[in-house]
Design a protein around this motif. Structure first.
Motif, PDB file in Angstrom:
ATOM      1  N   LEU A  60       0.844  -1.183   0.000  1.00  0.00           N
ATOM      2  CA  LEU A  60       0.000   0.000   0.000  1.00  0.00           C
ATOM      3  C   LEU A  60       0.883   1.239   0.000  1.00  0.00           C
ATOM      4  CD1 LEU A  60      -2.737   1.503   0.332  1.00  0.00           C
ATOM      5  CD2 LEU A  60      -2.440   1.278   2.808  1.00  0.00           C
ATOM      6  N   VAL A  61       0.644   2.117  -0.993  1.00  0.00           N
ATOM      7  CA  VAL A  61       1.357   3.386  -1.093  1.00  0.00           C
ATOM      8  C   VAL A  61       0.326   4.505  -0.967  1.00  0.00           C
ATOM      9  CG1 VAL A  61       2.810   4.865  -2.527  1.00  0.00           C
ATOM     10  CG2 VAL A  61       3.091   2.370  -2.605  1.00  0.00           C
ATOM     11  N   VAL A  62       0.583   5.465  -0.089  1.00  0.00           N
ATOM     12  CA  VAL A  62      -0.358   6.553   0.130  1.00  0.00           C
ATOM     13  C   VAL A  62       0.327   7.887  -0.152  1.00  0.00           C
ATOM     14  CG1 VAL A  62      -1.860   7.715   1.791  1.00  0.00           C
ATOM     15  CG2 VAL A  62      -1.600   5.220   1.876  1.00  0.00           C
ATOM     16  N   LEU A  63      -0.322   8.710  -0.978  1.00  0.00           N
ATOM     17  CA  LEU A  63       0.130  10.077  -1.204  1.00  0.00           C
ATOM     18  C   LEU A  63      -0.820  11.010  -0.478  1.00  0.00           C
ATOM     19  CD1 LEU A  63       0.965   8.376  -3.932  1.00  0.00           C
ATOM     20  CD2 LEU A  63       1.626  10.634  -4.743  1.00  0.00           C
ATOM     21  N   ASP A  64      -0.311  11.740   0.506  1.00  0.00           N
ATOM     22  CA  ASP A  64      -1.141  12.618   1.322  1.00  0.00           C
ATOM     23  C   ASP A  64      -0.235  13.652   1.968  1.00  0.00           C
ATOM     24  OD1 ASP A  64      -2.849  13.605   3.619  1.00  0.00           O
ATOM     25  OD2 ASP A  64      -4.208  12.085   2.821  1.00  0.00           O
TER      26      ASP A  64
ATOM     27  N   THR B  48      -4.489   6.118   7.935  1.00  0.00           N
ATOM     28  CA  THR B  48      -4.242   5.186   6.833  1.00  0.00           C
ATOM     29  C   THR B  48      -2.762   5.105   6.496  1.00  0.00           C
ATOM     30  OG1 THR B  48      -6.440   5.639   5.928  1.00  0.00           O
ATOM     31  CG2 THR B  48      -4.836   4.612   4.453  1.00  0.00           C
ATOM     32  N   THR B  49      -2.055   6.235   6.503  1.00  0.00           N
ATOM     33  CA  THR B  49      -0.618   6.181   6.205  1.00  0.00           C
ATOM     34  C   THR B  49       0.118   5.349   7.252  1.00  0.00           C
ATOM     35  OG1 THR B  49      -0.096   8.221   7.429  1.00  0.00           O
ATOM     36  CG2 THR B  49      -0.692   8.452   5.104  1.00  0.00           C
ATOM     37  N   ALA B  50      -0.431   5.271   8.464  1.00  0.00           N
ATOM     38  CA  ALA B  50       0.204   4.465   9.513  1.00  0.00           C
ATOM     39  C   ALA B  50       0.231   2.992   9.146  1.00  0.00           C
ATOM     40  CB  ALA B  50      -0.521   4.668  10.838  1.00  0.00           C
ATOM     41  N   LEU B  51      -0.667   2.562   8.278  1.00  0.00           N
ATOM     42  CA  LEU B  51      -0.717   1.158   7.854  1.00  0.00           C
ATOM     43  C   LEU B  51      -0.091   0.946   6.483  1.00  0.00           C
ATOM     44  CD1 LEU B  51      -4.337   0.124   8.959  1.00  0.00           C
ATOM     45  CD2 LEU B  51      -2.180  -0.425  10.081  1.00  0.00           C
ATOM     46  N   SER B  52       0.450   2.000   5.893  1.00  0.00           N
ATOM     47  CA  SER B  52       0.984   1.885   4.533  1.00  0.00           C
ATOM     48  C   SER B  52       2.425   1.392   4.542  1.00  0.00           C
ATOM     49  CB  SER B  52       0.901   3.232   3.823  1.00  0.00           C
ATOM     50  OG  SER B  52       1.791   4.170   4.420  1.00  0.00           O
TER      51      SER B  52
ATOM     52  N   GLU C 240       4.469   2.740   2.207  1.00  0.00           N
ATOM     53  CA  GLU C 240       5.195   3.920   1.761  1.00  0.00           C
ATOM     54  C   GLU C 240       4.248   5.111   1.769  1.00  0.00           C
ATOM     55  OE1 GLU C 240       8.291   5.048  -1.897  1.00  0.00           O
ATOM     56  OE2 GLU C 240       7.376   3.062  -1.752  1.00  0.00           O
ATOM     57  N   HIS C 241       4.725   6.232   2.321  1.00  0.00           N
ATOM     58  CA  HIS C 241       3.920   7.456   2.383  1.00  0.00           C
ATOM     59  C   HIS C 241       4.692   8.586   1.739  1.00  0.00           C
ATOM     60  CE1 HIS C 241       2.651  11.155   4.919  1.00  0.00           C
ATOM     61  NE2 HIS C 241       1.912  11.082   3.829  1.00  0.00           N
ATOM     62  N   LEU C 242       4.067   9.269   0.779  1.00  0.00           N
ATOM     63  CA  LEU C 242       4.668  10.406   0.105  1.00  0.00           C
ATOM     64  C   LEU C 242       3.852  11.643   0.436  1.00  0.00           C
ATOM     65  CD1 LEU C 242       5.240   8.767  -3.399  1.00  0.00           C
ATOM     66  CD2 LEU C 242       6.852   8.903  -1.502  1.00  0.00           C
TER      67      LEU C 242
ATOM     68  N   GLU D  50       9.954  13.123  -5.732  1.00  0.00           N
ATOM     69  CA  GLU D  50      11.143  12.944  -6.560  1.00  0.00           C
ATOM     70  C   GLU D  50      10.832  12.121  -7.798  1.00  0.00           C
ATOM     71  OE1 GLU D  50      14.334  11.306  -4.314  1.00  0.00           O
ATOM     72  OE2 GLU D  50      14.097  12.721  -2.653  1.00  0.00           O
ATOM     73  N   ALA D  51      11.464  12.491  -8.900  1.00  0.00           N
ATOM     74  CA  ALA D  51      11.217  11.813 -10.175  1.00  0.00           C
ATOM     75  C   ALA D  51      11.548  10.325 -10.097  1.00  0.00           C
ATOM     76  CB  ALA D  51      12.033  12.486 -11.279  1.00  0.00           C
ATOM     77  N   ALA D  52      12.654   9.981  -9.430  1.00  0.00           N
ATOM     78  CA  ALA D  52      13.052   8.579  -9.338  1.00  0.00           C
ATOM     79  C   ALA D  52      12.004   7.753  -8.597  1.00  0.00           C
ATOM     80  CB  ALA D  52      14.409   8.468  -8.644  1.00  0.00           C
ATOM     81  N   ILE D  53      11.383   8.350  -7.578  1.00  0.00           N
ATOM     82  CA  ILE D  53      10.343   7.642  -6.824  1.00  0.00           C
ATOM     83  C   ILE D  53       9.114   7.433  -7.701  1.00  0.00           C
ATOM     84  CG2 ILE D  53       8.738   7.818  -4.880  1.00  0.00           C
ATOM     85  CD1 ILE D  53      10.921   9.255  -3.321  1.00  0.00           C
ATOM     86  N   THR D  54       8.726   8.463  -8.445  1.00  0.00           N
ATOM     87  CA  THR D  54       7.564   8.333  -9.334  1.00  0.00           C
ATOM     88  C   THR D  54       7.800   7.229 -10.356  1.00  0.00           C
ATOM     89  OG1 THR D  54       6.976  10.659  -9.085  1.00  0.00           O
ATOM     90  CG2 THR D  54       6.138   9.533 -11.041  1.00  0.00           C
ATOM     91  N   ARG D  55       8.962   7.196 -10.953  1.00  0.00           N
ATOM     92  CA  ARG D  55       9.250   6.159 -11.960  1.00  0.00           C
ATOM     93  C   ARG D  55       9.265   4.773 -11.322  1.00  0.00           C
ATOM     94  NH1 ARG D  55      10.596   7.654 -17.032  1.00  0.00           N
ATOM     95  NH2 ARG D  55      11.004   9.875 -17.411  1.00  0.00           N
ATOM     96  N   ARG D  56       9.851   4.646 -10.142  1.00  0.00           N
ATOM     97  CA  ARG D  56       9.874   3.341  -9.470  1.00  0.00           C
ATOM     98  C   ARG D  56       8.466   2.861  -9.143  1.00  0.00           C
ATOM     99  NH1 ARG D  56       9.382   2.295  -4.267  1.00  0.00           N
ATOM    100  NH2 ARG D  56       9.993   4.396  -3.589  1.00  0.00           N
TER     101      ARG D  56
END
Length: 724
Positions: free
Chosen positions: A211-215, A221-225, A227-229, A287-293
């Protein structure tokens, strides 16, 4: 969860009755312990196939709402500064006379309608509300749809041809989930009915999923993710476009079953070419590298789904966000795939039965600003200006149904002022709240536990196919009226009273009167029984009555591709409106300019839901939750301390609120919860007024809307914060 006993506790045998909590979209199944027709305990129903015993504090507060001494139990009319109880017969006549008078003097468009969030939660509104509202013949229709979810419907309309073809995340079987602007641990899902989110998200990780959360802030919810961005508020559309760019740039586009159905791949590739992750990184903070990954991981997972909710819908580019999320799921073959996003198949399918309109877009526009309509409704952001601006078509009368737009729509102070100037107003509500206090007449329907219930709408949004009918938990008072009875009676009286104003033929009017008279005799339960039989549903009313805990109809199944093929329809990936919009946002999304201006976002709490759950002591007790969150760096730069009162100001208003300094929010961002602000004169909510808080919508801007959909742009509001 048992409820505390009172000194006047009932005596006698205790009965167990099955019901549901329809206060939010989770529609959790409940068991009620009832003694002498009084609720003594509320617990989660472990036999419910959807909620599986889950319960939150809101469900327990159903007892509080039912017994609330501030709740209206008979109609009232305003006489100067006081309220006078009246009979139902008097109330119906006053409402009809008031509305017809305005229509006669100022025309059809002078009467407006606002339907609040609970209108969909109470199925009597769904089955019978249209009988009355259609009689008003007005285009001045508004609802909570353009407060939070209009971009979803517009994206579905563009891509699949129907506003309610909303693919739901198959959260119980997905292996990779990217979530933007959503906090289902607090909301229990939204446009994704998913009670027990903690259990579902833990199961995702236990089966090896991610689970990846962007917030912009840390949430429940991010506590259970995994990765959090902490993305910059309001920049989600730019990030999503960079994901689409990466899918093309790295040859990750694999639409699979959609290959023959989608059109416009080349045009889409060209349109997103400017939005590389490298070009948008400074704007989004990712970061661009994170988006691509993340894009590679998502594309290489066979069962993945992307989901975005309030935070991405209620911003200046909400429609772009929801369109892009659908496109990403389509390009990776994850729409109509197990573990991806699937349509539901509820027992009574309103879409396939033709009982839910597919929608239309920009057929007409608002009088003052020229905002586009969608599915016959105008954006709520323009409602106040349509009341305040003189001229032909100025709104002079308003009907509100289960809504409190003064606290739930942008620039509430302006709307407050606009309501004061109306010639006539009626509210269907059982509280005298910040909005209904302006009404001339208030018609209170029965409370949630006093009428039966079937989730006509939210079963179309559930993560598992189920069916559940709940009878009333406790009987209503002899003189009480259910919402469907109120609408039926108003529809018949208004039709007779407004006979001379209709342009249809006498024969058409007679047919209309006959139809409304027939529907008035059909309860929602009878309508449901007829619908299940007529549309060959997998269950009948007898089955629902025999299983009040609910019936499991199984997991979601692929159906959308087959439906579109059968109808010989294709999916255009780049709708004309989006193609025109992308060049307009290029400079903004590629900007590297930084600003010291703080951006205001909202915040959800599990113990509250919109503006009408603050009159329960158990839901507002404890620490003050109506506080402004701010990062320590921002507080230090402004010489502010945790706990002090601060002034928050925007273009439209200024409020005073306690400050909470916390590292759990991105720098440059502040956050306030929605639904508070119960300190206005005339409100008769004793508990809520004792915990008044402030309204975030005294800061949000009615001029800030999503250009494509007209949805209110609540998120990323520019504000200044200083010592009070």
């Amino acid at each position: 969860m048992s409820l505390p006993s009172s000194s006047s506790a009932p005596t006698g045998p205790i009965e167990t009755r099955h019901g549901a909590c329809n206060l939010c979209e989770a529609i959790c199944g409940l068991t009620f312990q009832v003694q002498n027709e009084r609720i003594v305990s509320v617990k989660g129903n472990e036999a419910d196939p959807l909620s599986r015993g889950h319960i939150c504090p809101k469900a327990v507060a159903l007892k509080d709402l039912h017994e609330d001494p501030d709740r209206l139990r008979q109609p009232v009319r305003r006489v100067g500064d006081r309220w006078e109880p009246i009979s139902w017969d008097q109330a119906f006549d006053l409402v009809v006379d008031g509305l017809v008078k305005v229509r006669e003097q100022h025309g059809t468009q002078a009467v407006a309608v606002y339907q609040g969030n609970p209108s969909i939660h109470n199925w009597g509104n769904v089955t019978h509300g249209h009988l009355f509202f259609s009689q008003l013949r007005t285009r001045a229709r508004f609802s909570a749809t353009s407060v939070d979810q209009l971009p979803h419907h517009l994206a579905a309309y563009w891509l699949y041809g129907h506003q309610f073809m909303l693919p739901i995340p198959d959260i119980d079987r997905t292996q990779y989930m990217i979530m933007l602007g959503a906090n289902p641990m607090a909301s229990n899902g939204s446009l994704m009915t998913a009670p027990d989110m903690r259990g579902r998200l833990k199961a995702l990780r236990e089966r090896g999923g991610k689970l990846v959360v962007l917030d912009p802030r840390e949430t429940e919810t991010t506590a259970l993710s995994d990765e959090h961005l902490a993305i910059v508020p309001g920049s989600d559309a730019a990030w999503l476009l960079s994901v689409i760019h990466t899918l093309f740039d790295e040859a990750l586009v694999k639409p699979d079953a959609w290959s023959e159905l989608i059109q416009g791949l080349d045009a889409l590739r060209a349109a997103v070419q400017p939005f590389s992750p490298e070009a948008t990184a400074a704007y989004t903070g990712v970061e661009a590298a994170i988006t691509r990954r993340l894009t590679r991981e998502f594309a290489h997972t066979s069962a993945a789904v992307m989901y975005g909710r309030m935070g991405v819908s209620t911003q200046a580019h909400g429609a772009l966000c929801q369109w892009a999320i659908q496109v990403i799921n389509l390009l990776t073959g994850n729409v109509d795939r197990v573990g991806g996003a699937l349509l539901t198949t509820p027992a009574l399918n309103l879409i396939s039965a033709g009982l839910m309109g597919k929608g239309h877009y920009d057929v007409w526009r608002s009088r003052v600003r020229g905002a586009p309509e969608f599915a016959g409704e105008l954006p709520v952001s323009v409602m106040a200006e349509e009341m305040l601006t003189p001229g032909k078509g100025q709104i002079r009368a308003l009907v509100t149904s289960c809504g409190n737009p003064v606290l739930s729509t942008p620039n509430g102070t302006q709307l407050d002022r606009a309501l004061e100037g109306l010639d006539f107003m009626v509210s269907m509500d059982f509280y005298i709240n910040e909005t209904s206090r302006h009404a001339d007449v208030i018609l209170p329907p029965t409370c949630f536990v006093e009428h039966d219930h079937y989730d006509l709408v939210f079963l179309h949004l559930a993560v598992r196919n189920t069916a559940r009918y709940s009878d009333a938990i406790v009987p209503a008072a002899p003189d009480a009226r259910h919402d469907w009875q109120i609408y039926s009676e108003l529809a018949q009286r208004y039709a007779r009273r407004a006979w001379s104003l209709e342009r249809s033929s006498a024969w058409q009017r007679i047919q209309g009167l006959a139809t409304r008279a027939l529907m008035a005799k059909l309860s929602p339960r009878r309508v449901l029984a007829l619908g299940l039989r007529r549309h060959q549903a997998p269950v009948r009313m007898a089955d629902l009555l025999a299983h009040p805990e609910g019936i499991d109809l199984g997991p979601l199944q692929p159906s959308l591709v087959a439906t579109l093929r059968r109808k010989r329809k294709t999916v255009s990936l780049l709708p004309d409106a989006v193609a025109r919009e992308l060049p307009l946002v290029t400079a903004e999304f590629l900007s590297t300019a930084c600003s010291d201006t703080l951006r205001l976002i909202g915040r959800r709490d599990v113990r509250t839901n919109n503006s009408w759950m603050h009159n329960s002591e158990r839901l507002v007790s404890g620490k003050n939750r109506c506080v402004l969150w701010m990062h320590p760096h921002d507080a230090q730069a402004r010489q502010l301390q945790d706990g002090q009162s601060v002034a928050v100001s925007s273009r439209v208003g200024r409020i005073i609120v306690p400050l909470h300094v916390t590292p759990k929010i991105r720098t440059g961002v502040v956050s306030l919860p929605h639904g508070w602000g119960h300190n206005r004169a005339g409100v008769q909510l004793k508990v809520a007024q004792a915990h008044a808080g402030v309204s975030i919508n005294d800061l949000t801007d009615d001029r800030a809307i999503d250009r494509l959909s007209g949805n209110a742009a609540f998120s990323a509001v520019p504000v200044e914060v200083s010592p009070a």
